[in-house]
Design a protein around this motif. Structure first.
Motif, short mmCIF file in Angstrom:
data_model
loop_
_atom_site.label_atom_id
_atom_site.label_comp_id
_atom_site.label_asym_id
_atom_site.label_seq_id
_atom_site.Cartn_x
_atom_site.Cartn_y
_atom_site.Cartn_z
N MET A 186 0.85 -1.19 0.00
CA MET A 186 0.00 0.00 0.00
C MET A 186 0.89 1.24 0.00
O MET A 186 1.84 1.33 0.76
CB MET A 186 -0.91 0.01 1.23
CG MET A 186 -1.92 1.15 1.24
SD MET A 186 -2.98 1.14 2.71
CE MET A 186 -3.96 -0.33 2.41
N GLU A 187 0.60 2.19 -0.88
CA GLU A 187 1.42 3.39 -0.99
C GLU A 187 1.35 4.22 0.29
O GLU A 187 0.33 4.26 0.98
CB GLU A 187 0.97 4.22 -2.18
CG GLU A 187 1.19 3.54 -3.53
CD GLU A 187 0.78 4.45 -4.67
OE1 GLU A 187 0.43 5.61 -4.41
OE2 GLU A 187 0.81 3.98 -5.82
N ALA A 188 2.47 4.92 0.56
CA ALA A 188 2.56 5.71 1.79
C ALA A 188 1.46 6.76 1.86
O ALA A 188 0.91 7.02 2.93
CB ALA A 188 3.93 6.37 1.87
N ALA A 189 1.13 7.38 0.72
CA ALA A 189 0.09 8.41 0.71
C ALA A 189 -1.26 7.84 1.12
O ALA A 189 -2.02 8.48 1.86
CB ALA A 189 0.00 9.06 -0.67
N LEU A 190 -1.58 6.64 0.66
CA LEU A 190 -2.85 6.01 1.02
C LEU A 190 -2.85 5.60 2.49
O LEU A 190 -3.88 5.71 3.18
CB LEU A 190 -3.09 4.80 0.13
CG LEU A 190 -3.29 5.08 -1.36
CD1 LEU A 190 -3.46 3.78 -2.13
CD2 LEU A 190 -4.49 5.99 -1.58
N LEU A 191 -1.71 5.13 2.97
CA LEU A 191 -1.61 4.78 4.38
C LEU A 191 -1.84 6.01 5.26
O LEU A 191 -2.55 5.95 6.26
CB LEU A 191 -0.24 4.19 4.68
CG LEU A 191 0.00 2.72 4.36
CD1 LEU A 191 1.45 2.37 4.62
CD2 LEU A 191 -0.94 1.83 5.16
N LYS A 192 -1.25 7.12 4.87
CA LYS A 192 -1.39 8.35 5.65
C LYS A 192 -2.85 8.78 5.70
O LYS A 192 -3.36 9.15 6.76
CB LYS A 192 -0.53 9.45 5.06
CG LYS A 192 -0.59 10.76 5.84
CD LYS A 192 0.32 11.82 5.23
CE LYS A 192 0.23 13.13 6.00
NZ LYS A 192 1.10 14.18 5.41
N VAL A 193 -3.55 8.72 4.57
CA VAL A 193 -4.96 9.10 4.54
C VAL A 193 -5.78 8.19 5.46
O VAL A 193 -6.65 8.66 6.19
CB VAL A 193 -5.51 9.05 3.10
CG1 VAL A 193 -7.03 9.17 3.09
CG2 VAL A 193 -4.89 10.16 2.26
N ARG A 194 -5.48 6.90 5.42
CA ARG A 194 -6.22 5.97 6.28
C ARG A 194 -6.02 6.32 7.75
O ARG A 194 -6.98 6.31 8.54
CB ARG A 194 -5.76 4.54 6.01
CG ARG A 194 -6.47 3.53 6.90
CD ARG A 194 -6.21 2.12 6.46
NE ARG A 194 -6.69 1.18 7.46
CZ ARG A 194 -6.58 -0.14 7.37
NH1 ARG A 194 -6.01 -0.67 6.31
NH2 ARG A 194 -7.03 -0.92 8.33
N LEU A 195 -4.80 6.66 8.13
CA LEU A 195 -4.54 7.05 9.52
C LEU A 195 -5.27 8.33 9.87
O LEU A 195 -5.87 8.45 10.95
CB LEU A 195 -3.04 7.22 9.74
CG LEU A 195 -2.27 5.99 10.25
CD1 LEU A 195 -2.42 4.82 9.29
CD2 LEU A 195 -0.79 6.34 10.43
N LEU A 196 -5.23 9.31 8.99
CA LEU A 196 -5.88 10.59 9.25
C LEU A 196 -7.40 10.43 9.37
O LEU A 196 -8.04 11.14 10.16
CB LEU A 196 -5.55 11.58 8.13
CG LEU A 196 -4.09 12.05 8.05
CD1 LEU A 196 -3.85 12.80 6.75
CD2 LEU A 196 -3.73 12.93 9.25
N GLN A 197 -7.97 9.53 8.60
CA GLN A 197 -9.41 9.31 8.64
C GLN A 197 -9.85 8.57 9.90
O GLN A 197 -11.02 8.63 10.27
CB GLN A 197 -9.85 8.52 7.41
CG GLN A 197 -9.79 9.30 6.11
CD GLN A 197 -10.17 8.44 4.91
OE1 GLN A 197 -9.98 7.21 4.92
NE2 GLN A 197 -10.69 9.06 3.88
N THR A 198 -8.92 7.88 10.55
CA THR A 198 -9.27 7.02 11.67
C THR A 198 -8.88 7.61 13.02
O THR A 198 -9.62 7.45 14.01
CB THR A 198 -8.60 5.63 11.50
OG1 THR A 198 -8.96 5.08 10.22
CG2 THR A 198 -9.04 4.68 12.60
N LEU A 199 -7.75 8.27 13.09
CA LEU A 199 -7.26 8.82 14.35
C LEU A 199 -7.64 10.29 14.46
O LEU A 199 -7.19 11.10 13.65
CB LEU A 199 -5.74 8.67 14.44
CG LEU A 199 -5.21 7.24 14.37
CD1 LEU A 199 -3.70 7.24 14.29
CD2 LEU A 199 -5.69 6.42 15.58
N PRO A 200 -8.46 10.68 15.44
CA PRO A 200 -8.90 12.07 15.56
C PRO A 200 -7.72 13.02 15.77
O PRO A 200 -6.77 12.71 16.50
CB PRO A 200 -9.81 12.06 16.79
CG PRO A 200 -10.22 10.63 16.95
CD PRO A 200 -9.07 9.81 16.46
#
Length: 244
Positions: free
Chosen positions: A1-15
């Protein structure tokens, strides 16, 4: 999984407020542990440094769990990692995202950007991240992506026994050899500005690069971190924080 997609997933999940509270907590508890040992232990030298390290991590760990509970994190049922059934001895917390979840833990880095020391809990956690490294797709079904294991990382300041050198959010690969994603706190927080539904408060400043004597300045009107009442979660089998 690309780093950019991983970052978005974290941002969407962690307040975002969780990350800010964890930053404030980490810095405050490090200073508190140092002052407690300096003013009340009667120790000096190596003994004092070791006690500071032990106290710092235990206090940060308690603050981590309390902050996560405050922002919607859920303790792991039976202290077992979902999907693999492995036992853990640290207060890992689960946050549900739009599709999958994040198992969130705290770790002390030996120094800025370095992999945290291996222990039973983290080795159990990184098994969730097996699909983040390239693998042969022999049956054509592709990886079955579930929860991610993510760490809130804190490195002490070697020049200041009560200081913090760096705070970051990172994902360690399943072989526990390198970071799949490593974002210093200012870079991670900057991502929320571009995320729909997570506007930056007018009371906040854009994160700045670390400067000597301090880390990022997150707020114009900072508020002290107050730990809410929460039951203690011991992890006496872990070895974090044993070095000053």
């Amino acid at each position: 999984m690309e780093a950019a997609l991983l970052k978005v997933r974290l941002l969407q999940t962690l307040p975002r407020d969780l990350i800010i509270d964890l930053y404030d907590m980490g810095v405050a508890e490090a200073r508190k542990a140092f002052e407690m040992v300096r003013d009340h232990s009667g120790l000096s030298g190596r003994s004092a440094r070791e006690l500071i390290g032990q106290a710092r991590f235990r206090m940060q760990e308690h603050g981590f769990r309390s902050a996560c509970l405050l922002h919607g994190g859920v303790p792991l049922e039976g202290d077992v990692i979902p999907q693999n059934g492995l036992k853990v001895f640290q207060p890992f917390m689960r946050f549900q995202g739009p599709e999958n979840g994040i198992i969130f833990g705290l770790a002390a880095m030996p120094e800025k950007g370095k992999i945290p020391t291996k222990n039973m809990s983290r080795l159990a956690g990184v098994t969730l991240n097996w699909f983040l490294t390239p693998r042969l797709d022999l049956d054509g079904t592709g990886p079955k992506i579930g929860d991610l294991f993510v760490l809130f990382l804190i490195a002490r300041d070697p020049a200041d026994a009560g200081g913090i050198q760096e705070v970051a959010v990172g994902i360690v690969d399943s072989a526990y050899q390198e970071y799949v994603l490593y974002l210093p706190i200012e870079d991670f927080l900057a991502g929320y500005a571009d995320l729909p539904g997570n506007p930056v408060s007018p009371d906040d400043e854009p994160p700045a690069a670390p400067s000597s004597g301090s880390l990022v300045r997150l707020k114009r009107r900072p508020k002290p971190f107050i730990v809410p009442e929460a039951p203690d979660h011991s992890n006496a089998n872990e070895e974090d924080g044993r070095a000053g």
